[in-house]
Design a protein around this motif. Structure first.
Motif, PDB file in Angstrom:
ATOM      1  N   GLU A  97     -43.813  36.889  15.784  1.00  0.00           N
ATOM      2  CA  GLU A  97     -43.609  37.090  14.341  1.00  0.00           C
ATOM      3  C   GLU A  97     -42.370  37.950  14.081  1.00  0.00           C
ATOM      4  O   GLU A  97     -41.558  37.647  13.199  1.00  0.00           O
TER       5      GLU A  97
ATOM      6  N   ARG B 162     -48.425  41.317  11.509  1.00  0.00           N
ATOM      7  CA  ARG B 162     -47.524  40.237  11.118  1.00  0.00           C
ATOM      8  C   ARG B 162     -46.962  40.492   9.725  1.00  0.00           C
ATOM      9  O   ARG B 162     -45.775  40.268   9.460  1.00  0.00           O
TER      10      ARG B 162
ATOM     11  N   ARG C 293     -42.922  41.177   8.484  1.00  0.00           N
ATOM     12  CA  ARG C 293     -42.228  40.512   7.373  1.00  0.00           C
ATOM     13  C   ARG C 293     -41.780  41.523   6.323  1.00  0.00           C
ATOM     14  O   ARG C 293     -40.682  41.413   5.762  1.00  0.00           O
TER      15      ARG C 293
ATOM     16  N   THR D 256     -48.303  37.858  20.250  1.00  0.00           N
ATOM     17  CA  THR D 256     -48.321  37.227  18.934  1.00  0.00           C
ATOM     18  C   THR D 256     -47.429  37.976  17.956  1.00  0.00           C
ATOM     19  O   THR D 256     -46.665  37.365  17.193  1.00  0.00           O
TER      20      THR D 256
END
Length: 349
Positions: free
Chosen positions: A154, A110, A114, A150
């Protein structure tokens, strides 16, 4: 990522990059400068202890500084997440999405998404991991699908494509496995493939250019290196069995416009020289591919020209991709099918 049909391009227009995991003994800034000076157009940035560690303080400031440096040098970037001991100093690649507690791996991925968004990365690449021997195959698959789902959420929120890499010896090790995983995830539009050209020679049943064609519409990231059949060892160009001009022609015919990044993670001891040789080789191979595509010369002649142009010794008993050969599998990595007697150099070793 599934994309609209792309317009083919000339092989000489392919954008060449280099993996920072092959510059592990350099400061990141020095590695970026060296690659730009050599003439590379991008980097595959492996997040690691000394290369933009995502777990140290001041991350936003450091990411912004790297973004400025990349922009100043004119380098595109993809983010790689295959660091060996970033998450566990004792166990390579642990934990993976397949372990009993994958929370740290999911947190890392994750963060990588980003970071990729903040760097303006063209893709964030990751893999499944080797199945722990105590984890049943069915449970490992369930964990992989759940973890990938998941990470997909993200990455979608961050606006960065994911490139999932089939890796020899891991739970998903080939193109067929990638298609199975994509289907299990519901074919999310941001879930593309990272294709390592060497892996195709190592274990796929079809010639390497055909592997490129098979996943063309899903390609978001390409790693390139030489390799031999049945041995997962990333080799310098000319030291393995791959005929590169047809591979570059296949990438160009697919209209692939992402980075084609050299993946030599065990060559940091001679990084600048290896990077220079690699670029010379790929440029010669691209020229050979363009010449053949234009109807002049034969594949054998142009491939030989690419090798000769760089002074690469190659293998006197070189096997090319003209005919598919089945790769043997067996069990040299605990808990996972892997190549019998084979070496594991990046993902596995």
């Amino acid at each position: 990522m599934t994309t609209p049909r792309r317009t083919p391009l000339d092989p000489g227009a392919l954008r060449l990059g280099y993996g920072t995991n092959g510059f592990a003994n350099h400061r990141l800034g020095d590695a970026l400068a060296a690659l730009a000076d050599l003439g590379y157009q991008g980097v595959a940035l492996t997040l690691d202890h000394d290369h933009l560690d995502p777990f140290t303080p001041g991350l936003a400031r450091r990411v912004a500084a790297v973004r400025r440096r990349l922009d100043a040098l004119g380098l595109a970037v993809v983010v790689e997440t295959g660091a060996r001991y970033l998450l566990d100093p004792w166990h390579k690649h642990a934990p993976t999405l397949l372990h009993d507690d994958p929370a740290l791996r999911i947190d890392f991925l994750r963060r990588a998404a980003r970071i990729g968004a903040d760097l303006g990365a063209e893709a964030v690449s990751f893999w499944a991991g080797v199945r722990p021997p105590e984890v049943p195959a069915a449970l490992a698959w369930q964990r992989l699908v759940a973890g990938c789902a998941t990470v997909c959420v993200e990455a979608e929120a961050a606006g960065v494509p994911l490139g999932f890499e089939p890796e020899p010896g891991m739970l998903v090790e080939d193109i067929a496995g990638w298609f199975r995983l994509r289907e299990a995830l519901g074919a999310p539009p941001g879930f593309g493939i990272t294709l390592d050209i060497g892996h195709c020679r190592c274990l796929e049943s079809q010639p390497v250019p055909d592997c490129v064609t098979a996943v063309a519409e899903h390609l978001v990231n390409v790693q390139i290196d030489d390799m031999r059949r049945g041995v997962h060892e990333h080799l310098e160009f000319g030291a393995g069995e791959i005929d590169f001009p047809p591979v570059l022609r296949a990438l160009a015919a697919a209209g692939y416009r992402g980075l084609v990044a050299v993946e030599l993670p065990r060559h940091s001891h001679a990084a600048p020289a290896v990077a220079a040789r690699s670029l010379d080789f790929l440029r010669a191979a691209a020229h050979a591919a363009s010449t053949t595509a234009a109807g002049a010369g034969t594949p054998a002649a142009t491939s030989a020209a690419a090798t000769a142009a760089t002074g690469a010794a190659g293998d006197q008993h070189r096997t090319t991709d003209s005919a598919p050969l089945l790769c043997s599998r067996g069990g040299s990595t605990p808990g996972s099918p892997v190549l019998r007697g084979g070496l594991q150099s990046k993902g596995g070793g």
